[in-house]
Design a protein around this motif. Sequence first.
Motif, mmCIF file in Angstrom:
data_model
loop_
_atom_site.group_PDB
_atom_site.id
_atom_site.type_symbol
_atom_site.label_atom_id
_atom_site.label_comp_id
_atom_site.label_asym_id
_atom_site.label_seq_id
_atom_site.Cartn_x
_atom_site.Cartn_y
_atom_site.Cartn_z
ATOM 1 N N GLY A 228 0.820 -1.209 0.000
ATOM 2 C CA GLY A 228 0.000 0.000 0.000
ATOM 3 C C GLY A 228 0.853 1.258 0.000
ATOM 4 N N GLY A 229 1.766 1.346 0.994
ATOM 5 C CA GLY A 229 2.573 2.560 1.144
ATOM 6 C C GLY A 229 3.479 2.816 -0.047
ATOM 7 N N LEU A 230 4.071 1.743 -0.555
ATOM 8 C CA LEU A 230 5.008 1.915 -1.674
ATOM 9 C C LEU A 230 4.283 2.375 -2.931
ATOM 10 N N TRP A 231 3.104 1.815 -3.156
ATOM 11 C CA TRP A 231 2.363 2.229 -4.358
ATOM 12 C C TRP A 231 1.853 3.666 -4.215
ATOM 13 N N ALA A 232 1.521 4.070 -3.006
ATOM 14 C CA ALA A 232 1.131 5.474 -2.788
ATOM 15 C C ALA A 232 2.324 6.378 -3.099
ATOM 16 N N ALA A 233 3.496 5.987 -2.595
ATOM 17 C CA ALA A 233 4.696 6.808 -2.815
ATOM 18 C C ALA A 233 4.996 6.922 -4.308
ATOM 19 N N LYS A 234 4.912 5.795 -5.002
ATOM 20 C CA LYS A 234 5.230 5.828 -6.437
ATOM 21 C C LYS A 234 4.261 6.728 -7.194
ATOM 22 N N ALA A 235 2.985 6.722 -6.765
ATOM 23 C CA ALA A 235 2.000 7.562 -7.464
ATOM 24 C C ALA A 235 2.192 9.046 -7.122
ATOM 25 N N LEU A 236 2.941 9.327 -6.040
ATOM 26 C CA LEU A 236 3.199 10.735 -5.677
ATOM 27 C C LEU A 236 4.575 11.201 -6.172
ATOM 28 N N ALA A 237 5.313 10.283 -6.788
ATOM 29 C CA ALA A 237 6.658 10.635 -7.268
ATOM 30 C C ALA A 237 6.549 11.689 -8.360
ATOM 31 N N LYS A 238 7.453 12.639 -8.316
ATOM 32 C CA LYS A 238 7.536 13.720 -9.311
ATOM 33 C C LYS A 238 6.274 14.582 -9.342
ATOM 34 N N LYS A 239 5.513 14.587 -8.260
ATOM 35 C CA LYS A 239 4.306 15.412 -8.174
ATOM 36 C C LYS A 239 4.594 16.558 -7.199
ATOM 37 N N GLU B 298 16.325 -12.293 -2.493
ATOM 38 C CA GLU B 298 15.635 -12.400 -3.788
ATOM 39 C C GLU B 298 14.205 -11.879 -3.733
ATOM 40 N N ILE B 299 13.651 -11.746 -2.516
ATOM 41 C CA ILE B 299 12.256 -11.290 -2.452
ATOM 42 C C ILE B 299 12.125 -9.976 -1.677
ATOM 43 N N ALA B 300 13.251 -9.366 -1.346
ATOM 44 C CA ALA B 300 13.191 -8.096 -0.605
ATOM 45 C C ALA B 300 14.140 -7.102 -1.257
ATOM 46 N N GLN B 301 13.772 -5.841 -1.214
ATOM 47 C CA GLN B 301 14.603 -4.781 -1.801
ATOM 48 C C GLN B 301 14.634 -3.619 -0.832
ATOM 49 N N PRO B 302 15.785 -2.952 -0.650
ATOM 50 C CA PRO B 302 15.783 -1.762 0.206
ATOM 51 C C PRO B 302 14.795 -0.716 -0.335
ATOM 52 N N ILE B 303 13.954 -0.191 0.553
ATOM 53 C CA ILE B 303 12.944 0.795 0.117
ATOM 54 C C ILE B 303 13.650 2.024 -0.469
ATOM 55 N N ARG B 304 14.749 2.408 0.186
ATOM 56 C CA ARG B 304 15.509 3.573 -0.293
ATOM 57 C C ARG B 304 15.954 3.374 -1.744
ATOM 58 N N ARG B 305 16.342 2.154 -2.071
ATOM 59 C CA ARG B 305 16.798 1.863 -3.437
ATOM 60 C C ARG B 305 15.618 1.946 -4.419
ATOM 61 N N ILE B 306 14.483 1.377 -4.010
ATOM 62 C CA ILE B 306 13.328 1.365 -4.923
ATOM 63 C C ILE B 306 12.928 2.802 -5.283
ATOM 64 N N LEU B 307 13.051 3.715 -4.291
ATOM 65 C CA LEU B 307 12.555 5.079 -4.516
ATOM 66 C C LEU B 307 13.685 6.081 -4.777
ATOM 67 N N HIS B 308 14.905 5.573 -5.028
ATOM 68 C CA HIS B 308 16.065 6.485 -5.045
ATOM 69 C C HIS B 308 15.977 7.567 -6.122
ATOM 70 N N LYS B 309 15.287 7.282 -7.219
ATOM 71 C CA LYS B 309 15.344 8.274 -8.297
ATOM 72 C C LYS B 309 14.324 9.411 -8.142
ATOM 73 N N TYR B 310 13.507 9.361 -7.097
ATOM 74 C CA TYR B 310 12.490 10.415 -6.944
ATOM 75 C C TYR B 310 12.957 11.455 -5.933
ATOM 76 N N LYS B 311 13.218 12.655 -6.451
ATOM 77 C CA LYS B 311 13.801 13.708 -5.581
ATOM 78 C C LYS B 311 12.833 14.186 -4.506
ATOM 79 N N ASN B 312 11.526 14.045 -4.760
ATOM 80 C CA ASN B 312 10.564 14.550 -3.773
ATOM 81 C C ASN B 312 10.191 13.508 -2.708
ATOM 82 N N ILE B 313 10.917 12.354 -2.694
ATOM 83 C CA ILE B 313 10.574 11.329 -1.686
ATOM 84 C C ILE B 313 11.783 11.028 -0.801
ATOM 85 N N GLU B 314 11.606 11.208 0.498
ATOM 86 C CA GLU B 314 12.638 10.836 1.480
ATOM 87 C C GLU B 314 12.181 9.558 2.185
#
Length: 439
Positions: free
Chosen positions: A13-24, A55-71
């Motif tokens: 839930g949280g990750l998909w919300a973050a992705k939809a707010l990326a670059k907004k 193989e089934i987990a990824q650092p959250i920071r890495r997943i969202l690293h390219k979005y400047k508006n997300i910490e």
Amino acid sequence: MEPKVVIVGGGFGGLWAAKALAKKPVDVTLIDRKNHHVFQPLLYQVATAVLSPGEIAQPIRRILHKYKNIEVILGQAVGFDKDRNLVRLGDGSEIGYDYLIVAGGARHSYFGNDDWEEDAPGLKTIEDAVEIRRRILLAFEDAEREAYLTGKQKQLNFVVVGGGPTGVELAGAIADIARTALANDFKAIDTRSAKVALYEGSDAILSTFGDDLSDSAKEQLESLGVEVHLNSFVTDVEPERVKVGDDWIDADVVLWATGVAASPLGKALEAETDKAGRVHVEPDLSLKDDRNIFVIGDMASLMQKNGEPVPGVSPAAMQMGTATAKNILRDIKVEPREDFEYWDKGTMATIGRRKAIAQAAGMKFRGFIAWMMWLFLHVFFLIGFRNRLAVLVDWFWAYLTRERSARLITGDADELRHQAKPPVSAAASTAKRHAKTAD
Ligand SMILES: Cc1cc2nc3c(=O)[nH]c(=O)nc-3n(C[C@H](O)[C@H](O)[C@H](O)COP(=O)(O)OP(=O)(O)OC[C@H]3O[C@@H](n4cnc5c(N)ncnc54)[C@H](O)[C@@H]3O)c2cc1C
């Protein structure tokens, strides 16, 4: 200054919300108590030694690293100050928000008997999966050691409580490794004689799939050698045994896969919750008295127009995350919010190698075709190209060879073993060293 959106939880839930707010035009802070997002549908494969945790987990920071508006902040939310729009973290620090999205997920519930968890762990996190893997592999190691020393093979019993998707996956996978991957590696025991029993309180496993698919799942599970006990409530759990109705059943490993307990963050919000602790949300997923606070995913309780509750599954959490992000952006543009509508794309559950059930687009599938659908979808949704490739290679290898590649148990023998067990004498060891008949 741009409106500040705080998201608690970097699951589906949280990750998909973050992705939809990326670059907004919003300033987003995602807080999670873990540094990684877990693809929970494949946790049982870590628990049963097919896949490695990475193989089934990824650092959250890495997943969202390219979005400047997300910490991304590593921290545990423990409470909220709704009057001052603050999230409180375990270390005493506070983070302010204009909009808050709470997506803390859920765990299995022990129906008021939380002390059972130690003897019957559930599967929710990477740590749980590694602990379950340790218990399963160690049970075989202990049996081998005992048979080597005494010449007698003990009956190994694995008990899985709950016939939902996780219980079925775990039971099927344990039966499978006992009969295939481990069978040739142990010399003193015959791993194939291990008993795997699944206890389900209702009259069907995977009951949400309807009678015919549920019956098919039971048959498929039994064909793997799992004993399926329906209408069987586990009423007590003690070290190495469970009580089913009035009878005590011996169990080397007990795994808990039933009940739902939503994150305690729901209670911390002082919002209205259901019996499982899920927060009753408005149709736009916000709280009735706090329209800038949204609760999504497994923590949310919402009825669909057809009178059915939105299910606690990953597509629902992802859709809720995206829908909430869109409503926040609508608010900013001073447009009306839209109600959330769950789009059910179908459901599936895997039972074992070449065994699964699925329903999608009004059609029902079982066996190999359902399993292929399951494989394809799970690789497709796994985050990270490297992970997908690694998982595909491991699955292909496991499929061809029946080998399980992730069978490490970390720690030294004596710390690992159940200390309570009496040491077995070596005197009887030599005579019957090969209790297992070669075949
Ligand atoms: C073993 C298992 C198998 C599953 N299989 C399937 C499947 O095959 N198909 C399917 O559709 N669904 C499956 N599900 C269900 C699915 O994973 C959930 O519905 C989905 O993860 C819910 O998403 P969520 O965002 O609400 O919560 P989660 O994905 O659980 O995420 C919650 C996040 O919040 C974080 N968090 C919790 N509390 C705090 C806190 N206090 N402070 C900071 N962070 C916090 C957690 O660390 C986590 O990252 C499975 C679940 C499990 C456990």
